[in-house]
Design a protein around this motif. Structure first.
Motif, PDB file in Angstrom:
ATOM      1  N   GLN A 140      -4.581  10.848   6.058  1.00  0.00           N
ATOM      2  CA  GLN A 140      -3.656  10.326   5.357  1.00  0.00           C
ATOM      3  C   GLN A 140      -3.282  10.805   4.071  1.00  0.00           C
ATOM      4  O   GLN A 140      -3.970  10.669   2.877  1.00  0.00           O
ATOM      5  CB  GLN A 140      -3.931   8.667   5.467  1.00  0.00           C
ATOM      6  N   SER A 170       4.142   5.287   6.650  1.00  0.00           N
ATOM      7  CA  SER A 170       3.202   4.286   7.154  1.00  0.00           C
ATOM      8  C   SER A 170       3.257   4.447   8.642  1.00  0.00           C
ATOM      9  O   SER A 170       4.073   4.969   9.233  1.00  0.00           O
ATOM     10  CB  SER A 170       3.559   2.689   6.684  1.00  0.00           C
ATOM     11  N   PHE A 211       2.240   8.477  11.588  1.00  0.00           N
ATOM     12  CA  PHE A 211       3.213   7.878  10.685  1.00  0.00           C
ATOM     13  C   PHE A 211       4.401   8.016  11.362  1.00  0.00           C
ATOM     14  O   PHE A 211       4.948   8.679  12.243  1.00  0.00           O
ATOM     15  CB  PHE A 211       3.330   8.933   9.297  1.00  0.00           C
ATOM     16  N   SER A 250      -1.715  -1.037  10.742  1.00  0.00           N
ATOM     17  CA  SER A 250      -1.874  -0.789   9.301  1.00  0.00           C
ATOM     18  C   SER A 250      -0.546  -0.963   8.356  1.00  0.00           C
ATOM     19  O   SER A 250       0.308  -0.287   9.085  1.00  0.00           O
ATOM     20  CB  SER A 250      -2.303   0.575   9.049  1.00  0.00           C
ATOM     21  N   TRP A 251      -0.367  -1.787   7.611  1.00  0.00           N
ATOM     22  CA  TRP A 251       0.626  -1.890   6.838  1.00  0.00           C
ATOM     23  C   TRP A 251       0.767  -1.082   5.640  1.00  0.00           C
ATOM     24  O   TRP A 251       1.676  -1.564   4.845  1.00  0.00           O
ATOM     25  CB  TRP A 251       0.877  -3.456   6.621  1.00  0.00           C
ATOM     26  N   GLN A 252      -0.126  -0.487   5.330  1.00  0.00           N
ATOM     27  CA  GLN A 252      -0.306   0.040   3.764  1.00  0.00           C
ATOM     28  C   GLN A 252       0.893   1.317   3.950  1.00  0.00           C
ATOM     29  O   GLN A 252       1.064   1.941   4.776  1.00  0.00           O
ATOM     30  CB  GLN A 252      -1.612   0.655   3.691  1.00  0.00           C
ATOM     31  N   LEU A 253       1.495   1.348   2.777  1.00  0.00           N
ATOM     32  CA  LEU A 253       2.179   2.629   2.556  1.00  0.00           C
ATOM     33  C   LEU A 253       1.172   3.759   1.858  1.00  0.00           C
ATOM     34  O   LEU A 253       0.832   3.480   0.943  1.00  0.00           O
ATOM     35  CB  LEU A 253       3.456   2.421   1.541  1.00  0.00           C
TER      36      LEU A 253
END
Lengths: 113, 114
Positions: free
Chosen positions: A2, A93, A30, A98-101
């Protein structure tokens, strides 16, 4: 892995010119790519975003392009204005729970009058 | 537009002490986040929070970190004890949904641990 790579680190353009910022990524999961604009002392604000099912999205003077095969995206600002001077972050993202940027390192843009 | 408010804007604290960073998310948002930005570096995800629970956290979210949002009050990030490497700007964020949606950020709290 990532990671989102962004270039250039800083950029100066003349008023009325076209600004081009680029990002690349490695994680093929992504699928959402927002661009954020941040002025000094402020939090990042969403400028424009694109989903991986599209290759282009336009909003006024701002256009983002997405190339899934090359895993690259770019932000174009036409008719750049001094008020566009800010730091721009690309992010990514994956909608897989998974909601993280994941943010790029940012480009500090200066538009000279 | 919708605003995420962060209190305080600056905080200086002695190493080893506890600090609580407060965030007032956008009123109808359901998902809450904390991000950390060290000066000159990119913003990094710490944690997200939904329905009263931590849903996801990064390796930066050390055991000394905790988050909560008691009903009707702030979404908080607590660090206990603080360390020098915790010095950074902490951004709170919120969103209506989790996936592929606009995330609204606050102005950040600049934390300096001395």
């Amino acid at each position: 892995q990532q990671q989102v790579r962004q270039s250039p680190q800083s950029l100066t353009v003349w008023e009325g010119g076209t600004t081009v910022l680029t990002c690349s990524y490695e994680d093929s999961t992504f699928n959402y790519f927002p661009w954020y604009q941040q002025f000094p002392g402020e939090g990042p604000a969403l400028l424009i975003s694109i989903l991986s099912v599209s290759d282009k999205k336009e909003d006024g003077r701002f256009t983002t392009f997405f190339n899934k095969r090359e895993k690259k995206l770019s932000l174009h600002i036409i008719d750049s204005q001094p008020g566009d001077s800010a730091t721009y972050f690309c992010a990514a993202s994956a909608s897989s729970g998974s909601w993280q940027l994941i943010f790029g390192s940012g480009t500090q843009l200066t538009v000279m009058p | 537009g919708p605003k995420v408010l962060q209190i305080p804007s600056h905080q200086i604290i002695d190493m080893g002490q506890m600090v609580t960073l407060n965030c007032d998310p956008v009123s109808n948002h359901l998902y809450f986040y904390w991000y950390k930005q060290i000066l000159g570096q990119q913003m990094e995800f710490l944690v997200n929070f939904y329905n009263g629970k931590v849903m996801e956290k990064s390796k930066l979210f050390k055991d000394q970190f905790s988050v909560e949002r008691p009903d009707g009050s702030y979404f908080t990030l607590k660090i206990q004890p603080t360390a020098l490497e915790d010095s950074a700007v902490y951004f709170c964020a919120s969103s209506w949904e989790g996936d592929n949606t606009e995330v609204f950020f606050g102005k950040g709290t600049r934390l300096t641990v001395v």
